[in-house]
Design an enzyme around this catalytic site. Structure first.
Site, short mmCIF file in Angstrom:
data_model
loop_
_atom_site.label_atom_id
_atom_site.label_comp_id
_atom_site.label_asym_id
_atom_site.label_seq_id
_atom_site.Cartn_x
_atom_site.Cartn_y
_atom_site.Cartn_z
N GLN A 1 -14.97 -31.85 -10.81
CA GLN A 1 -16.09 -32.18 -9.91
C GLN A 1 -16.57 -30.92 -9.19
O GLN A 1 -17.77 -30.72 -8.99
CB GLN A 1 -15.66 -33.26 -8.90
CG GLN A 1 -16.75 -33.70 -7.95
CD GLN A 1 -17.95 -34.35 -8.63
OE1 GLN A 1 -17.81 -35.28 -9.39
NE2 GLN A 1 -19.15 -33.83 -8.37
N GLY B 1 -19.12 -46.99 -11.09
CA GLY B 1 -18.82 -45.66 -11.60
C GLY B 1 -20.09 -44.97 -12.04
O GLY B 1 -21.18 -45.25 -11.51
N SER B 2 -19.97 -44.10 -13.01
CA SER B 2 -21.11 -43.28 -13.43
C SER B 2 -22.06 -44.07 -14.34
O SER B 2 -21.68 -45.07 -14.95
CB SER B 2 -20.61 -42.04 -14.16
OG SER B 2 -19.94 -42.44 -15.33
N GLU C 1 -27.73 -36.76 -10.43
CA GLU C 1 -26.72 -36.89 -9.37
C GLU C 1 -25.72 -35.74 -9.45
O GLU C 1 -25.18 -35.46 -10.52
CB GLU C 1 -25.99 -38.23 -9.53
CG GLU C 1 -24.99 -38.49 -8.42
CD GLU C 1 -24.24 -39.81 -8.62
OE1 GLU C 1 -23.68 -40.03 -9.70
OE2 GLU C 1 -24.22 -40.62 -7.67
N GLY D 1 -21.24 -46.81 -17.25
CA GLY D 1 -21.91 -48.10 -17.04
C GLY D 1 -22.66 -48.54 -18.29
O GLY D 1 -22.67 -49.72 -18.64
N CYS E 1 -21.84 -42.69 -3.30
CA CYS E 1 -22.99 -43.07 -4.13
C CYS E 1 -24.24 -43.22 -3.27
O CYS E 1 -25.35 -43.11 -3.78
CB CYS E 1 -22.69 -44.36 -4.87
SG CYS E 1 -22.06 -45.63 -3.80
P1 NAD Z 1 -16.58 -42.91 -14.08
O1 NAD Z 1 -17.70 -43.64 -14.72
O2 NAD Z 1 -16.10 -41.66 -14.70
O3 NAD Z 1 -15.31 -43.86 -13.98
C1 NAD Z 1 -15.37 -45.13 -13.35
C2 NAD Z 1 -14.27 -46.01 -13.92
O4 NAD Z 1 -14.56 -46.31 -15.29
C3 NAD Z 1 -12.88 -45.37 -13.91
O5 NAD Z 1 -11.91 -46.33 -13.57
C4 NAD Z 1 -12.73 -44.91 -15.34
O6 NAD Z 1 -11.38 -44.78 -15.75
C5 NAD Z 1 -13.42 -46.05 -16.08
N1 NAD Z 1 -13.83 -45.72 -17.45
C6 NAD Z 1 -14.12 -44.50 -17.97
N2 NAD Z 1 -14.46 -44.61 -19.27
C7 NAD Z 1 -14.40 -45.92 -19.58
C8 NAD Z 1 -14.65 -46.67 -20.76
N3 NAD Z 1 -15.03 -46.07 -21.90
N4 NAD Z 1 -14.51 -48.01 -20.71
C9 NAD Z 1 -14.16 -48.63 -19.58
N5 NAD Z 1 -13.89 -47.97 -18.42
C10 NAD Z 1 -14.01 -46.64 -18.42
O7 NAD Z 1 -17.02 -42.66 -12.55
P2 NAD Z 1 -16.22 -41.84 -11.42
O8 NAD Z 1 -16.34 -40.39 -11.72
O9 NAD Z 1 -14.86 -42.43 -11.21
O10 NAD Z 1 -17.07 -42.20 -10.12
C11 NAD Z 1 -18.19 -41.49 -9.70
C12 NAD Z 1 -19.45 -42.27 -9.99
O11 NAD Z 1 -19.37 -43.55 -9.38
C13 NAD Z 1 -20.70 -41.64 -9.41
O12 NAD Z 1 -21.74 -41.68 -10.35
C14 NAD Z 1 -21.05 -42.54 -8.23
O13 NAD Z 1 -22.40 -42.55 -7.86
C15 NAD Z 1 -20.59 -43.85 -8.72
N6 NAD Z 1 -20.38 -44.79 -7.61
C16 NAD Z 1 -21.28 -45.80 -7.44
C17 NAD Z 1 -21.13 -46.71 -6.40
C18 NAD Z 1 -22.10 -47.83 -6.22
O14 NAD Z 1 -21.73 -48.82 -5.62
N7 NAD Z 1 -23.33 -47.72 -6.71
C19 NAD Z 1 -20.05 -46.58 -5.53
C20 NAD Z 1 -19.16 -45.53 -5.73
C21 NAD Z 1 -19.33 -44.65 -6.79
#
Ligand code: NAD
Length: 479
Positions: free
Chosen positions: A326, A223-224, A381, A228, A279
């Site tokens: 988005q 995720g973001s 990003e 992370g 990503c």
């Molecule tokens: P996000 O970080 O908003 O959410 C990712 C996940 O985390 C979701 O399931 C969300 O519900 C969960 N989450 C949110 N807050 C949380 C918390 N406090 N505790 C635990 N979990 C929580 O990301 P997104 O908007 O769903 O995805 C887009 C991002 O993902 C972009 O930055 C993209 O680059 C990245 N991405 C990376 C890869 C990779 O392999 N490097 C692949 C795909 C997407």
């Protein structure tokens, strides 16, 4: 109502979320259960109870289950691809390709269940033998983003189960449909109750429960960067194992000696396909002086031919952005780039309704030229169909620009020079490097992941996934 799968049973949630089609916001795909922290607790308890027996299950049992899941996903790729395109907005061929990838991943890890490997060697002490084996880690919490609604869950769930772990899976709120369909297939595959649990719900509720519960031995997160960082802090606080895959600002270098057609196709594909929401998308094009103007002209000509429309309509090249927030982020960044001195060379127009009059989150792909390395458009990003161009003097300058980023996921170069391609493969500070290929679009049987601010911990996918989903034991025996 699509329910959560906890301890082998389908349970209502504490609330409901509505899954909306971004190509036509009047289209409600379904209503999905949203778990609360108490239900996440039940899922963790079920996985904890199932772990002792499942971790000792036979490789044949795990192979049979994962292979059957892969076979069903591949057989239903058209139907599951349609659902994926409808909820996420990538085009139908892209969505079907993603589903096929998920099926192949299950088949790959079915095979891995049969060959866990290990080493035996003599001790340095006489009469003693040493065995090095791998064991399951325990209950793993899997947290996934919205942009690959079935492939990313597959590349976490399949290796987790293949090596004997139990799973609590929390998909992204925006795309519960593909996650639920995958869970439904897993629910009929012969897994004992509690081995795999689906807990749809808010990140701040279900996600945080997974991060903080001591029974969850390991967390795999994609995720973001912002989320992370929260995952890392929570995992370190209780010394849980964790792995992060996050954002990118992936460069693609185009050198004077590049084949123009190859360079344009690679840049258009990895910049704009899947609506730029990958990503690994190339969002920074670094182009040397001698080809710069010809390359931009050819990019714009190609971009004029791209059809932005309903993700499921035949002939659509680019589907909608995933949701309103988005979309706002994408248009905000186009504004920021222009205010910082960039030139909008093409696109970036908001389209309220598609060719058939359906309201959706449509945006034409945007190319921004005359940008420099320090501008925000080249440092942050965007995660949309927005690509910026930086002019470089020569290869050395281009290489330095490509590495001048807090991220390090993927990087590409278009060149006919073996010397520069070879040098770039060695000196790019990215986890994945592509020569004359798009930076996005990778194989399913080899490691995936990045460096610097893009990733943390062991690689995902391929045999390297064992580093995260197993723990090593060294046993000494005196006969
Ligand atoms: P996000 O970080 O908003 O959410 C990712 C996940 O985390 C979701 O399931 C969300 O519900 C969960 N989450 C949110 N807050 C949380 C918390 N406090 N505790 C635990 N979990 C929580 O990301 P997104 O908007 O769903 O995805 C887009 C991002 O993902 C972009 O930055 C993209 O680059 C990245 N991405 C990376 C890869 C990779 O392999 N490097 C692949 C795909 C997407």
């Amino acid at each position: 109502m699509f329910k959560n799968l906890i301890n082998g049973e389908w349970l209502d949630g504490a609330s409901v979320s509505r899954n909306i089609n971004p190509s036509d916001t009047r289209d409600l795909i379904g209503e999905y259960a949203q778990a609360d922290a108490a239900q996440a607790d039940l899922a963790i308890a079920a996985a904890t109870a199932a772990f002792p027996a499942w971790s000792l299950s036979t490789p044949q049992q795990r192979f049979d289950i994962l292979d059957a899941v892969g076979t069903e996903i591949l057989a239903r790729r058209a139907e599951l691809g349609d659902l994926l395109a409808r909820e996420e907005g990538k085009t139908l061929p892209e969505a079907i390709g993603e589903v096929a990838r998920a099926g192949n991943i299950f088949k790959f890890f079915a095979g891995e269940a049969l060959r866990p490997g290990g080493e035996t060697m003599p001790s340095v002490r006489p009469g003693v033998g040493v065995e090095i084996t791998r064991e399951a880690v325990g209950v793993v919490g899997l947290i996934t983003p919205w942009n690959f609604p079935i492939a990313i869950p597959a590349w976490k769930i399949a290796p987790a189960l293949a090596w004997g772990n139990c799973v609590v899976f929390k998909p992204a709120d925006l795309v519960p449909g593909s996650a639920w369909a995958l869970a439904e297939i897993l629910s009929r595959a012969g897994l004992p109750a509690g081995v795999f649990n689906l807990v749809m719900g808010r990140g701040s509720v279900v996600g945080e429960k997974l991060l903080n519960d001591p029974r969850v031995a390991a967390i795999s997160f994609t995720g973001s960067v912002a989320t992370g960082q929260k995952v890392a802090a929570a995992a370190v606080a209780r010394m849980a194992k964790f792995q992060l895959e996050m954002g990118g600002k992936n460069p693609m270098i185009v050198l004077d000696d590049a084949d123009l057609g190859i360079a344009v196709n690679a840049a258009v594909n990895s910049g704009f396909f899947s609506t730029g929401q990958r990503c690994t998308a190339s969002s920074r094009l670094i182009v040397t002086d001698g080809i710069h103007d010809r390359f931009i002209a050819a990019m714009v000509e190609k971009m004029k031919t791209l059809k932005v429309d309903d993700a499921r309509k035949a002939g659509t090249d680019i589907g909608p952005v995933v949701d309103a927030s988005q979309l706002r982020q994408d248009t905000d960044y186009i504004g920021i780039a222009k205010a910082d001195g960039g030139t909008l060379a093409h696109g970036g127009e908001r389209i309220e309704t598609n060719a058939t009059g359906a309201p959706g989150f449509y945006l034409t792909p945007a190319l921004i030229t005359d940008t420099t390395a320090e501008m925000r458009i080249n440092r942050e990003e965007v995660f949309g169909p927005v690509v910026s161009v930086i002019r470089a003097r020569d290869y050395e300058h281009a290489l330095a620009l490509s590495n001048d980023t807090p991220f390090g996921l993927a990087a590409g170069i278009a060149t006919t020079s073996l010397k520069h391609a070879t040098h770039f493969k060695r000196h790019s500070q990215a986890g994945m490097v592509m020569v004359n290929l798009p930076t996005a679009g990778v194989d399913y049987h080899v490691p995936f992941g990045g460096r610097k601010g893009s990733s943390y911990g062991p690689r995902e996918q391929g045999r390297y996934a064992a580093e995260f989903y197993t723990t090593v034991k060294t046993a000494y025996t005196q006969a």
